[in-house]
Each structure stands twice: as structure tokens, then as C-alpha cells.
Design a protein around this motif. Structure first.
Motif, PDB file in Angstrom:
ATOM      1  N   UNK A   1       8.683   7.436  14.777  1.00 19.61           N
ATOM      2  CA  UNK A   1       8.475   6.933  13.072  1.00 19.61           C
ATOM      3  C   UNK A   1       6.789   6.730  13.098  1.00 19.61           C
ATOM      4  N   UNK A   2       6.195   7.526  12.082  1.00 21.97           N
ATOM      5  CA  UNK A   2       4.838   7.230  11.755  1.00 21.97           C
ATOM      6  C   UNK A   2       4.753   6.587  10.407  1.00 21.97           C
ATOM      7  N   UNK A   3       3.675   5.843   9.935  1.00 20.40           N
ATOM      8  CA  UNK A   3       3.700   5.565   8.614  1.00 20.40           C
ATOM      9  C   UNK A   3       2.364   6.405   8.062  1.00 20.40           C
ATOM     10  N   UNK A   4       2.092   6.180   6.728  1.00 21.51           N
ATOM     11  CA  UNK A   4       1.209   7.141   6.254  1.00 21.51           C
ATOM     12  C   UNK A   4      -0.228   7.102   6.602  1.00 21.51           C
ATOM     13  N   UNK A   5      -0.793   8.069   6.432  1.00 23.13           N
ATOM     14  CA  UNK A   5      -2.124   8.127   6.922  1.00 23.13           C
ATOM     15  C   UNK A   5      -3.010   7.637   5.544  1.00 23.13           C
ATOM     16  N   UNK A   6      -4.123   7.083   5.808  1.00 21.31           N
ATOM     17  CA  UNK A   6      -4.899   6.225   4.612  1.00 21.31           C
ATOM     18  C   UNK A   6      -5.436   7.249   3.554  1.00 21.31           C
ATOM     19  N   UNK A   7      -5.386   6.605   2.611  1.00 22.70           N
ATOM     20  CA  UNK A   7      -6.113   7.219   1.262  1.00 22.70           C
ATOM     21  C   UNK A   7      -7.622   7.044   1.507  1.00 22.70           C
ATOM     22  N   UNK A   8      -8.488   7.712   1.117  1.00 24.33           N
ATOM     23  CA  UNK A   8      -9.794   7.451   1.032  1.00 24.33           C
ATOM     24  C   UNK A   8      -9.970   6.610  -0.018  1.00 24.33           C
ATOM     25  N   UNK A   9     -10.239   5.319  -0.249  1.00 24.59           N
ATOM     26  CA  UNK A   9     -10.391   4.477  -1.431  1.00 24.59           C
ATOM     27  C   UNK A   9     -11.348   3.578  -1.158  1.00 24.59           C
ATOM     28  N   UNK A  10     -12.461   3.843  -1.647  1.00 27.74           N
ATOM     29  CA  UNK A  10     -13.886   2.767  -1.472  1.00 27.74           C
ATOM     30  C   UNK A  10     -13.976   2.022  -2.690  1.00 27.74           C
ATOM     31  N   UNK A  11     -12.645   2.059  -3.705  1.00 27.15           N
ATOM     32  CA  UNK A  11     -12.944   1.349  -4.809  1.00 27.15           C
ATOM     33  C   UNK A  11     -11.902   0.272  -4.798  1.00 27.15           C
ATOM     34  N   UNK A  12     -12.362  -1.051  -5.176  1.00 24.66           N
ATOM     35  CA  UNK A  12     -11.068  -1.946  -4.945  1.00 24.66           C
ATOM     36  C   UNK A  12     -10.340  -1.835  -6.315  1.00 24.66           C
ATOM     37  N   UNK A  13      -8.909  -1.893  -5.910  1.00 29.97           N
ATOM     38  CA  UNK A  13      -7.772  -1.705  -7.246  1.00 29.97           C
ATOM     39  C   UNK A  13      -8.107  -2.827  -7.931  1.00 29.97           C
ATOM     40  N   UNK A  14      -7.569  -2.532  -9.308  1.00 30.80           N
ATOM     41  CA  UNK A  14      -7.823  -3.554 -10.428  1.00 30.80           C
ATOM     42  C   UNK A  14      -6.711  -4.489 -10.318  1.00 30.80           C
ATOM     43  N   UNK A  15      -5.532  -3.998  -9.780  1.00 31.19           N
ATOM     44  CA  UNK A  15      -4.442  -4.950  -9.614  1.00 31.19           C
ATOM     45  C   UNK A  15      -3.588  -4.715  -8.292  1.00 31.19           C
ATOM     46  N   UNK A  16      -2.560  -5.097  -8.201  1.00 28.12           N
ATOM     47  CA  UNK A  16      -1.751  -4.898  -6.806  1.00 28.12           C
ATOM     48  C   UNK A  16      -0.888  -3.556  -6.836  1.00 28.12           C
TER      49      UNK A  16
ATOM     50  N   UNK B   1       4.889   0.032   1.607  1.00 26.52           N
ATOM     51  CA  UNK B   1       5.570   1.159   2.312  1.00 26.52           C
ATOM     52  C   UNK B   1       4.993   1.342   3.771  1.00 26.52           C
ATOM     53  N   UNK B   2       3.890   0.669   3.962  1.00 20.87           N
ATOM     54  CA  UNK B   2       3.475   0.922   5.544  1.00 20.87           C
ATOM     55  C   UNK B   2       4.409  -0.035   6.556  1.00 20.87           C
ATOM     56  N   UNK B   3       5.145  -0.772   6.049  1.00 17.59           N
ATOM     57  CA  UNK B   3       5.723  -1.598   6.936  1.00 17.59           C
ATOM     58  C   UNK B   3       7.384  -1.180   7.196  1.00 17.59           C
ATOM     59  N   UNK B   4       7.553  -0.329   6.309  1.00 18.78           N
ATOM     60  CA  UNK B   4       9.081  -0.076   6.498  1.00 18.78           C
ATOM     61  C   UNK B   4       9.222   0.868   7.806  1.00 18.78           C
ATOM     62  N   UNK B   5       8.573   1.743   7.982  1.00 16.53           N
ATOM     63  CA  UNK B   5       8.449   2.600   9.450  1.00 16.53           C
ATOM     64  C   UNK B   5       8.334   1.524  10.456  1.00 16.53           C
ATOM     65  N   UNK B   6       7.339   0.729  10.601  1.00 14.80           N
ATOM     66  CA  UNK B   6       7.045  -0.167  11.571  1.00 14.80           C
ATOM     67  C   UNK B   6       8.391  -1.152  11.762  1.00 14.80           C
TER      68      UNK B   6
ATOM     69  N   UNK C   1       1.325   4.018  14.329  1.00 12.98           N
ATOM     70  CA  UNK C   1       0.719   3.445  13.315  1.00 12.98           C
ATOM     71  C   UNK C   1      -0.559   4.469  12.898  1.00 12.98           C
ATOM     72  N   UNK C   2      -0.201   5.392  12.104  1.00 12.06           N
ATOM     73  CA  UNK C   2      -1.100   6.330  11.504  1.00 12.06           C
ATOM     74  C   UNK C   2      -2.130   5.606  10.516  1.00 12.06           C
ATOM     75  N   UNK C   3      -1.647   4.689   9.768  1.00  8.15           N
ATOM     76  CA  UNK C   3      -2.296   4.308   8.903  1.00  8.15           C
ATOM     77  C   UNK C   3      -3.780   3.499   9.582  1.00  8.15           C
ATOM     78  N   UNK C   4      -3.324   2.830  10.607  1.00  4.09           N
ATOM     79  CA  UNK C   4      -4.453   2.071  11.103  1.00  4.09           C
ATOM     80  C   UNK C   4      -5.310   2.898  12.024  1.00  4.09           C
ATOM     81  N   UNK C   5      -4.629   3.980  12.513  1.00  2.70           N
ATOM     82  CA  UNK C   5      -5.493   5.030  13.060  1.00  2.70           C
ATOM     83  C   UNK C   5      -6.621   5.605  12.056  1.00  2.70           C
TER      84      UNK C   5
END
Length: 579
Positions: free
Chosen positions: A142-157, A186-191, A203-207
Motif C-alpha cells: 500500500x502507498x499513499x498519495x504523492x504530494x501536490x505542490x501547494x505553497x499557498x495556505x488553504x482558506x479552509x480545511x 485520505x493519507x491515513x487510510x492506506x497507513x 509513505x509516498x506522501x512523506x517522501x
């Protein structure tokens, strides 16, 4: 008689079964990949540089492992099942195979055909993949998702959507220096499922998070699909995409992923390999052509090898490895062929004959070149001189390579060059191994396609060695019945055959003086313990010799030069040579 015939049939049947078993096709283990667009294979239309990290994964494993990538754009853990994609994959899984599972990006989407919830439906789908893989004797990962390149703080959760923009279409939010998560739980489910079911989790997201954060907002764009307008036909208006990877990004991230895989799955670690560059016609590498990879190697990169993997395919190119591209290792998968079809009488752009030297398919000038499992071919046919490989480099080492052509197949060019050929196959008709260099051929197969001459050395006066063949096998096509071991291209030619098996195509006299009686006084032609139907020491040309011992003819001695080069014991290890 009938009983004996039955026994013979039985023995032949058993022999066939045994031979078939030994010829079992590789690979023996398959890694199936299921997931979304960040893992998927991509179309190459219009020079599209987008790659999923799974698409480039074959370049990181030996050929004992097959990568069968079923990941697809836009699929979630739910739609991959409902569309029948999983049924197709699981029907192919056999005992010992692996299934790499990575979903999440599209499970986050709101539409009912794809949406799942972490902790419930998303986890249930992952459990199904795991349990059904195990039921077939497969090994789920099992792998979780790779990161999105997002350097902008989300306005909500809320989960951030994939954003693909055309450059300049509207003002972009100002980026900061902190990379923000967009996947949530969604990152937690595979873990969690991995822990629950005792499955390996990567943990592809951390990598990928660590990589992108370290690179920062500017440099990290090099990993993703940021394309300027009017650069690539596939995206004439350009593209800015923070989710999907380009070739460099996919190769970089796949390299980090296999390191993690090797650590967590020792059974796969022995098959993992890393190359600086991969050449592949299917888009699974860094480049489509061998010359592009060579050009990318830094000039005069010292004290380390630059490694290039050439994946299976026929590459029709005229390849040049210039003197500045030192220390290159060119490694081929089975079926990697470098070919071209120039020949001496072919006209160049100025209407002049190319000449023998100009006809070569590949030129190697840089020292400390190493090639393994590569076929060098001149495909022009029986049209006169047509070189497959022109080797001027010093300390050039060829292992398990093939050299295919007719006349003048292998040109050992430089007077100062030392070359070593181990377990290679070389074929041709006339003078198909020729030139000035000192060259050793160890356990090679030398094949004559027609009547002619195996070698034509042009060893310089005063040189201690020319060509030396150790434990080689010389064979021929049925129509080749009159073949000489050598004729002297220059008066002081040297060729020595040691413990070689000579086919019946080798003429009794063995050696030719090229129509010049004076060559017999200067050429050095010798044999030691030749065997086979072509071995006929008593009938050999009077000017040749039969060595009584091998004093001075150890491979180490022949190739040592002033620097002690010893490829037999040291392989392709670099010498500490000042340049």
C-alpha cells in the motif's frame, strides 16, 4: 527394435521438457501497479513530457522483474473496481507477484462515481485489494498519495482540487515558502489498513513532501508539469500543473520510491538498480535516444562513472562519444541494438564518399568506456567497408556485447588504445576485426559469414602486442569454407590465438601475407594449443609460429601499459589517472 525406438522417443521427450524448463522466459516476478494519474503510463503524442512515477519504474529494476502498470488517469479506488479494471488485474496475478496500490487523489473528488470516505468506503476498497491479492498468492503493498505542490495556505480545511492553468490566464495566488497538505485524512487510510492487515506501507506522501519542501517553491516546479507557451506541441499555450509529474520529476520520485521499497521489501531489493540516465523508446526513461543521454553527461566527470541504461529496442542513430565524456558505462537490456546503415561508398552531404572511417554506426573516443549487453550493428549489408563500431578510446571494455556487420565490422582505431572484449560475439566477412590498437578478446565467439579474413591488424613497429585471442570460438556459415585467421594491413601486424577452437572453415595455411612477401619478415602471427577441425599446425604458413609457452602473454601483461590496467581482475573499476 520397436522397444528401443520407444525408449528413444521417451528420452527425447524428457530432454525437450528439461530444455524448455531451462529456457523459461524471464521475468519470473511481476509487479502490478494500480492507481491514478500520478502513477500511470502516459501518451507521448505531441512530445508530451507528463509521466507517472510508475511509468518510469522499469528502469529501476533488473529484467528479472516485470512492471505491469494498470494505473489510469482519473481513477479512484472505487471507479477502478466498478469499471472492471481490478478484475482484469487480479485475474493475472500469480503466486509471488506484487500488487502496488496507490489511490487517494480521485477518491477526494465529489462526484459519486469516484468519491469515497476515509475510514469507511476508502478503507473498505483498500482491504478488498489486499485480501483478493493475498487469495491469489500475491503480495500487496500500500502507498499513499504523492504530494501536490501547494505553497499557498488553504482558506479552509477542505481538500484542495487539482489545478491546471494556462500561463497568464489569470492572476495566481502569491506563494510562500511552506508546503501545505491538500489530502487530509485520505493519507491515513492506506497507513491504517496496512497496519490492520499486516501489509507493507510506503509513505509516498512523506517522501515527496520532504523533496518538494526542500526544493522550495521555485526549484520544485522542475518536478511538475510547468510548460512555457510555444515550447511543446502537446501544450501550445503552455501549462501550469501542481499535481502531475514531468519526466524529471517522475524519475526522481521513482528513484526515492524504490529506495523505500528496497528497505521495506528485502526480497525486491536485490533487483533494484540505479542509473544516472535511462534511454527508452516507450517514454519510460530520461531520453528517447542514446546520443541525448551521452550529451547530457557532464564533460570530464572525474573519478566516478556515469551510467546509462539502454532499454530494449532498436536505436537507429549515429552515435559519438567524444573525448570529454569520460568514464561512461553503457548498459543494455536484452535486445538493445545500436544501428546505422552508412558505408564507405555512400555519399555524404557534399557528394563525397564517406570512406571506411566515416561509415561507422558508433564512435568511441572517451577513455574508460564500458559497454555491457549492447549490440553494435552496421545494417547496410554486403556493400563493402561498413563499420559497426569505431573504437579509439583507451581502456575500453566490452562485456557480452555483439558486433554485427560484413566487411570491416570492428575498427580498433587508435595506436595508443587498449581494448578488452569479454564474452562478446563478432561477425563479418573480410577484415572484420581490424586496426592499430592493442586488443584482447577473451572467450569471444568470432563468426565468419563468407570467405575472407578474420583480422587485419595494422600494429605499429615497436609495439609489443597487437591482437590476442584467448579461449575464443571461431565458427562460420556453411558457405564460408576458405577463411584466413589474419592478413597484415600494415607490415608489423600482430595476432596471436591462444587455446582457440577453430572451425573447419579456417584454411590449413591459416595466415595470409596480403600479397606481399616482405610482410612475412615483419608480421608476427602465432598460435598456442589451437584445437578443432581448423587447427592444423603442421600445414600452417611457414612465416607463422607455434608458441611453446605463454611467457609474456598473460592478459594482465598484454593490457597493463604504464598504468597497470587489469580489467580481468578489476572489471570496470576506474584507475586513479591524472587528466
Amino acid at each position: 527394435m520397436k522397444e528401443n525406438r520407444s525408449k528413444l522417443v521417451l528420452l527425447l521427450a524428457v530432454a525437450f521438457v528439461l530444455c524448455s524448463a531451462f529456457r523459461a522466459d524471464k521475468p519470473v516476478v511481476t509487479i502490478f501497479m494500480i492507481g491514478d494519474s500520478t502513477m500511470a503510463n502516459k501518451k507521448l503524442d505531441g512530445g508530451n513530457p507528463e509521466r507517472g512515477w510508475g511509468m518510469v519504474l522499469p528502469g529501476f529494476f533488473s529484467e528479472d522483474i516485470k512492471i505491469d502498470n494498470h494505473a489510469a488517469n482519473g481513477r479512484s479506488s472505487k471507479s477502478f473496481i466498478t469499471e472492471g479494471r481490478w478484475a482484469k488485474v487480479i485475474s493475472k496475478v500469480k503466486k509471488g507477484d506484487y500488487v502496488f496500490i496507490q489511490f487517494g487523489h480521485n477518491d477526494e473528488k465529489a462526484d459519486s462515481t469516484r468519491h469515497t470516505e476515509p475510514g469507511t468506503t476508502f478503507d473498505d476498497n483498500l482491504r478488498r485489494y489486499v485480501n483478493e491479492t493475498r487469495a491469489k498468492g500475491g503480495i500487496p503493498v500500500l502507498f499513499n498519495s504523492i504530494v501536490r505542490r501547494n505553497f499557498v495556505q488553504p482558506q479552509d480545511a477542505s481538500i484542495t482540487k487539482d489545478i491546471r492553468r494556462t500561463p497568464g490566464e489569470k492572476e495566481q495566488p502569491k506563494e510562500g515558502t511552506v508546503l501545505f497538505d491538500t489530502h487530509g485524512t485520505y493519507l491515513d487510510s492506506p497507513r491504517n489498513v496496512a497496519k490492520e492487515l499486516g501489509v507493507v506501507f510506503i509513505d509516498m506522501n512523506k517522501i515527496t513532501h520532504d523533496l518538494v519542501q526542500e526544493l522550495g517553491p521555485v526549484e520544485s516546479k522542475k518536478l511538475f508539469m510547468f510548460v512555457a507557451p510555444n515550447q511543446i506541441p502537446a501544450f501550445p499555450k503552455g501549462r501550469e500543473d501542481n499535481t502531475h509529474l514531468n519526466t524529471y520529476g517522475a524519475r526522481t520520485i521513482a528513484g526515492l520510491a524504490v529506495d523505500a521499497i528496497g528497505k521495506e521489501i528485502p526480497e525486491l531489493a536485490k533487483y533494484i538498480r540505479h542509473y544516472d540516465y535511462v534511454v527508452a523508446q516507450d517514454g519510460s526513461g530520461d531520453f528517447f535516444t542514446v546520443q541525448e543521454a551521452i550529451n547530457a553527461v557532464p564533460d570530464f566527470r572525474k573519478n566516478i562513472r556515469s551510467t546509462i541504461l539502454v532499454r530494449k529496442g532498436t536505436y537507429k542513430e549515429k552515435i559519438i562519444i567524444p573525448e570529454s565524456k569520460i568514464n561512461i558505462s553503457l548498459i543494455g537490456e536484452d535486445g538493445a541494438v545500436l544501428t546505422n546503415d552508412d558505408f564507405a561508398n555512400k555519399k555524404n552531404v557534399f557528394g563525397e564518399n564517406m570512406g571506411t572511417s566515416g561509415s561507422s554506426s558508433c564512435y568511441i573516443y572517451a577513455p574508460d568506456f564500458y559497454a555491457e549487453n549492447i549490440t553494435f550493428e552496421n545494417s547496410s549489408g554486403p556493400v563493402g567497408q561498413a563499420v559497426a563500431c569505431f573504437v579509439s578510446a583507451d581502456r575500453a571494455f566490452f562485456k557480452n556485447c555483439r558486433f554485427l556487420g560484413f566487411q570491416d565490422t570492428l575498427y580498433t582505431y587508435s595506436k595508443q588504445s587498449r581494448q578488452y572484449y569479454e564474452d562478446c560475439y563478432i561477425e563479418g566477412t573480410v577484415d572484420f576485426i581490424f586496426g592499430w590498437s592493442t586488443a584482447v578478446f577473451n572467450r569471444c565467439h568470432i563468426h565468419s559469414k563468407r570467405d575472407g579474413y578474420v583480422t587485419a591488424p595494422s600494429t605499429d613497429k615497436g609495439k609489443k602486442y597487437g591482437y590476442v585471442f584467448y579461449d575464443c570460438k571461431l565458427t562460420a556459415e556453411p558457405e564460408a569454407t576458405k577463411v584466413y585467421l589474419s592478413r597484415p594491413w600494415r607490415p608489423y601486424a600482430q595476432a596471436v590465438f591462444i587455446r582457440c577452437e577453430l572451425g573447419k572453415h579456417i584454411l590449413p595455411e591459416g595466415w595470409n601475407n596480403w600479397g606481399k612477401k616482405e610482410n612475412e619478415k615483419t608480421a608476427f602471427y602465432a598460435e598456442y594449443e589451437s584445437r578443432g577441425e581448423g587447427a592444423n599446425p603442421k600445414a600452417r604458413a611457414a612465416f607463422s609460429r607455434q608458441l611453446k609457452n605463454l611467457k609474456g602473454y598473460g592478459i594482465k601483461t598484454v593490457l597493463a601499459g604504464d598504468d597497470g590496467w587489469n580489467p580481468v581482475e578489476d572489471g570496470n573499476k576506474l584507475l586513479d589517472v591524472k587528466r
